[in-house]
Design a protein around this motif. Structure first.
Motif, PDB file in Angstrom:
ATOM      1  N   ASN A 131      32.706  19.336  -3.473  1.00 55.07           N
ATOM      2  CA  ASN A 131      31.714  20.011  -4.316  1.00 55.07           C
ATOM      3  C   ASN A 131      30.879  20.964  -3.483  1.00 55.07           C
ATOM      4  N   GLN A 132      30.537  22.084  -4.057  1.00 55.16           N
ATOM      5  CA  GLN A 132      29.703  23.067  -3.370  1.00 55.16           C
ATOM      6  C   GLN A 132      28.253  22.589  -3.289  1.00 55.16           C
ATOM      7  N   THR A 181      27.716  11.944   6.923  1.00 57.56           N
ATOM      8  CA  THR A 181      27.093  13.276   6.979  1.00 57.56           C
ATOM      9  C   THR A 181      27.099  14.025   5.647  1.00 57.56           C
ATOM     10  N   LEU A 182      28.162  13.866   4.872  1.00 58.16           N
ATOM     11  CA  LEU A 182      28.284  14.630   3.625  1.00 58.16           C
ATOM     12  C   LEU A 182      27.768  13.872   2.412  1.00 58.16           C
ATOM     13  N   ASN A 183      27.385  12.607   2.624  1.00 58.95           N
ATOM     14  CA  ASN A 183      26.821  11.786   1.548  1.00 58.95           C
ATOM     15  C   ASN A 183      27.794  11.621   0.375  1.00 58.95           C
ATOM     16  N   GLU A 205      34.767  24.809  -0.968  1.00 60.04           N
ATOM     17  CA  GLU A 205      33.770  24.312  -1.915  1.00 60.04           C
ATOM     18  C   GLU A 205      34.095  24.770  -3.337  1.00 60.04           C
ATOM     19  N   ARG A 215      26.362  21.980  -0.060  1.00 54.37           N
ATOM     20  CA  ARG A 215      25.820  21.375   1.160  1.00 54.37           C
ATOM     21  C   ARG A 215      25.287  22.457   2.089  1.00 54.37           C
ATOM     22  N   THR A 216      24.259  22.108   2.839  1.00 53.32           N
ATOM     23  CA  THR A 216      23.623  23.062   3.741  1.00 53.32           C
ATOM     24  C   THR A 216      24.487  23.310   4.982  1.00 53.32           C
ATOM     25  N   VAL A 237      24.251  20.382   7.383  1.00 54.80           N
ATOM     26  CA  VAL A 237      25.085  19.244   6.996  1.00 54.80           C
ATOM     27  C   VAL A 237      26.537  19.507   7.391  1.00 54.80           C
ATOM     28  N   LYS A 238      27.009  20.710   7.146  1.00 54.11           N
ATOM     29  CA  LYS A 238      28.385  21.062   7.497  1.00 54.11           C
ATOM     30  C   LYS A 238      28.596  20.975   9.003  1.00 54.11           C
TER      31      LYS A 238
END
Length: 126
Positions: free
Chosen positions: A74-75, A31-33, A110, A77-78, A81-82
């Protein structure tokens, strides 16, 4: 680049703790890639007096089995996505360990990419 801190009450088996880490890592990949092999986790057990999770905050009924998961990443993500990550972790822990979804507490912290050093005193992502 995520760093996962996983806190729970003492008494769970090494296999149980390992499975928690596996579920979180798999959810980060899907999900977070996050990059493959980017797995940094600290799993800490606490005695009863050192672990407080309000049993009814926001109308969610928690038990002593509550697991608190804090991930620094890292900051950028939408929200979608979260939300997908939260669901993947809660569903995965429920499916693999029988952990109640209500007992999965997740906090994301983040940070900018330059806030990481993976070794050698260097800022690899700056």
């Amino acid at each position: 680049m995520p760093l996962a801190r996983i806190d729970l009450i003492k008494g769970k088996s090494a296999e149980y703790r390992h499975t928690i880490g596996e579920v979180i890592y798999e959810a980060m990949l899907s999900t977070l890639n996050v990059p493959k092999d980017d797995r940094f986790q600290i799993i800490t057990e606490h005695g009863d007096s050192d672990f407080v999770a309000d049993p009814t905050y926001l109308g969610i009924h928690r038990t002593r089995d509550t697991v608190i998961i804090q991930i620094t990443l890292n900051q950028g993500r939408t929200l979608e996505v979260k939300k997908a990550f939260y669901k993947a972790v809660a569903d995965g822990l429920h499916a693999r360990l029988g952990l109640r979804r209500e007992d999965v507490f997740i906090n994301l912290v983040e940070v900018p990419k330059e806030n990481w050093s993976f070794g050698n005193g260097e800022a690899q992502y700056a």
